[in-house]
Design an enzyme around this catalytic site. Structure first.
Site, short mmCIF file in Angstrom:
data_model
loop_
_atom_site.label_atom_id
_atom_site.label_comp_id
_atom_site.label_asym_id
_atom_site.label_seq_id
_atom_site.Cartn_x
_atom_site.Cartn_y
_atom_site.Cartn_z
N LYS A 15 0.83 -1.16 -0.09
CA LYS A 15 -0.15 0.05 -0.03
C LYS A 15 0.79 1.09 0.02
O LYS A 15 0.79 2.21 -0.86
CB LYS A 15 -0.73 0.01 1.10
CG LYS A 15 -1.80 -1.19 1.44
CD LYS A 15 -3.07 -0.90 2.55
CE LYS A 15 -2.13 -0.72 3.75
NZ LYS A 15 -1.61 -1.85 4.56
N ARG A 90 -9.46 1.76 9.24
CA ARG A 90 -9.03 0.47 9.41
C ARG A 90 -9.78 -0.34 10.29
O ARG A 90 -9.69 -1.69 10.48
CB ARG A 90 -7.62 0.45 10.11
CG ARG A 90 -6.33 -0.38 9.69
CD ARG A 90 -5.14 0.17 10.38
NE ARG A 90 -4.19 -0.78 10.18
CZ ARG A 90 -3.18 -0.29 9.35
NH1 ARG A 90 -3.18 0.56 8.85
NH2 ARG A 90 -2.25 -1.11 9.16
N ARG A 129 11.21 -6.66 4.60
CA ARG A 129 11.33 -5.42 4.98
C ARG A 129 11.78 -5.05 6.15
O ARG A 129 12.49 -3.92 6.31
CB ARG A 129 9.76 -4.76 4.71
CG ARG A 129 9.67 -3.22 5.17
CD ARG A 129 8.09 -2.74 4.83
NE ARG A 129 7.40 -3.12 5.95
CZ ARG A 129 6.03 -2.78 5.91
NH1 ARG A 129 5.42 -2.45 4.97
NH2 ARG A 129 5.40 -2.95 6.96
N ARG A 135 12.02 -2.01 10.92
CA ARG A 135 10.75 -1.44 11.64
C ARG A 135 10.32 -2.31 12.71
O ARG A 135 10.38 -3.42 12.73
CB ARG A 135 9.38 -1.50 10.67
CG ARG A 135 9.06 -0.12 10.06
CD ARG A 135 8.03 -0.33 8.93
NE ARG A 135 6.77 -0.82 9.59
CZ ARG A 135 5.75 -0.60 9.00
NH1 ARG A 135 5.65 0.06 7.82
NH2 ARG A 135 4.69 -1.14 9.50
N ARG A 146 -0.66 -8.87 13.23
CA ARG A 146 -1.14 -7.65 12.65
C ARG A 146 -2.14 -8.54 11.35
O ARG A 146 -3.01 -7.87 11.10
CB ARG A 146 0.03 -6.92 11.74
CG ARG A 146 0.61 -5.87 13.07
CD ARG A 146 1.83 -5.35 12.44
NE ARG A 146 1.98 -4.85 11.05
CZ ARG A 146 3.08 -4.80 10.45
NH1 ARG A 146 4.04 -5.33 10.96
NH2 ARG A 146 3.24 -4.29 9.19
P1 ADP Z 1 1.03 -1.96 7.70
O1 ADP Z 1 -0.05 -1.68 6.54
O2 ADP Z 1 2.25 -2.65 7.18
O3 ADP Z 1 0.52 -2.76 8.82
P2 ADP Z 1 1.03 0.81 8.57
O4 ADP Z 1 2.12 1.83 8.08
O5 ADP Z 1 -0.17 1.12 7.66
O6 ADP Z 1 1.72 -0.47 8.22
O7 ADP Z 1 0.38 0.66 9.96
C1 ADP Z 1 1.41 0.52 10.95
C2 ADP Z 1 0.84 0.30 12.26
O8 ADP Z 1 0.17 1.91 12.60
C3 ADP Z 1 -0.41 -0.51 12.43
O9 ADP Z 1 -0.26 -1.89 12.81
C4 ADP Z 1 -1.30 0.18 13.67
O10 ADP Z 1 -0.78 -0.01 14.97
C5 ADP Z 1 -1.12 1.80 13.34
N1 ADP Z 1 -1.96 2.36 12.57
C6 ADP Z 1 -1.89 2.63 11.21
N2 ADP Z 1 -3.03 3.44 10.84
C7 ADP Z 1 -4.04 3.05 11.88
C8 ADP Z 1 -5.31 3.30 11.80
N3 ADP Z 1 -6.07 3.78 10.88
N4 ADP Z 1 -5.94 2.79 13.22
C9 ADP Z 1 -5.19 2.38 14.16
N5 ADP Z 1 -4.00 2.22 14.16
C10 ADP Z 1 -3.43 2.47 12.88
#
Ligand code: ADP
Length: 198
Positions: A15, A90, A129, A135, A146
């Site tokens: 994404k 989400r 990654r 990360r 996750r």
């Molecule tokens: P990925 O899609 O690989 O999980 P992201 O960078 O989108 O990576 O998100 C990393 C983390 O940030 C998530 O696992 C969550 O803990 C937090 N996060 C991101 N977006 C949201 C959201 N909309 N609501 C709650 N937590 C979020």
């Protein structure tokens, strides 16, 4: 048409990568809640400390925190040309919160792009990654959590948006360029935009 897009998909679907190139191509704001949280964590702000306590364990940051962050971000000037939200909403609560934020502005989403990849590809991509990006949430145990959170909290969003007729599912397997070409082609035809108009 003003572009108002959401990108959804499991962790590791690509994404962030696709969001970056697509938003540069369309000249619209790229809003990644994960990236915003990570920059707060790097700067050790109060929000960063709070977010890290959830993110490091693979859990979602509480809705009220995330909703407020997105509301603020959508009120900044650069969103005027359009936006792509990566990683928000989400869960179903956040879908409603986003509806409310957009309704206040008299706006609606044009498309929700679901980037799909098979579960068996996810872990491999994220472990790779982890080596490249360092990360904290890319350890195998946290990755598996996750993925579970994605299936239980986030995947149901696609049904809601499908019913609204704005869901576009794009195959996220293959090389980055290949996926981008596929995404742009399918998005154009979904939105009924010809090459001349773009
Ligand atoms: P990925 O899609 O690989 O999980 P992201 O960078 O989108 O990576 O998100 C990393 C983390 O940030 C998530 O696992 C969550 O803990 C937090 N996060 C991101 N977006 C949201 C959201 N909309 N609501 C709650 N937590 C979020």
């Amino acid at each position: 048409m003003k572009a108002r897009f959401v990108m959804v998909g499991p962790p590791g679907a690509g994404k962030g990568t696709q969001a970056k190139v697509l938003t540069e191509k369309l000249n619209i704001a790229n809003i990644s809640t994960g990236a915003i949280f990570r920059s707060h964590i790097a700067e050790q702000t109060e929000l960063g400390k709070l977010a890290a306590s959830y993110i490091d364990n693979g859990n979602l940051v509480p809705d009220e925190v995330t909703d407020a962050l997105v509301r603020d971000r959508l009120n900044q000037d650069d969103v005027e040309q359009g936006f792509l939200l990566d990683g928000y909403p989400r869960n179903l609560h956040q879908v409603e919160a986003l509806d409310a934020i957009l309704a206040e502005r008299g706006e609606k989403l044009n498309a929700v792009i679901e980037l799909s990849i098979p579960d068996e590809d996810i872990v491999g991509r994220l472990l790779y990654r982890a080596e490249v990006e360092d990360r904290a949430d890319d350890t195998e145990e946290v990755i598996r959590h996750r993925i579970d959170v994605y299936h239980s909290a986030t995947a149901p969003l696609t049904d809601v948006y499908r019913q609204r007729g704005i869901l576009l599912t794009v195959d996220g397997t293959g090389q980055i360029d290949e996926v981008l070409d596929r995404l742009v082609r399918e998005l154009k035809s979904f939105l009924n935009i010809s090459d001349e108009e773009q």
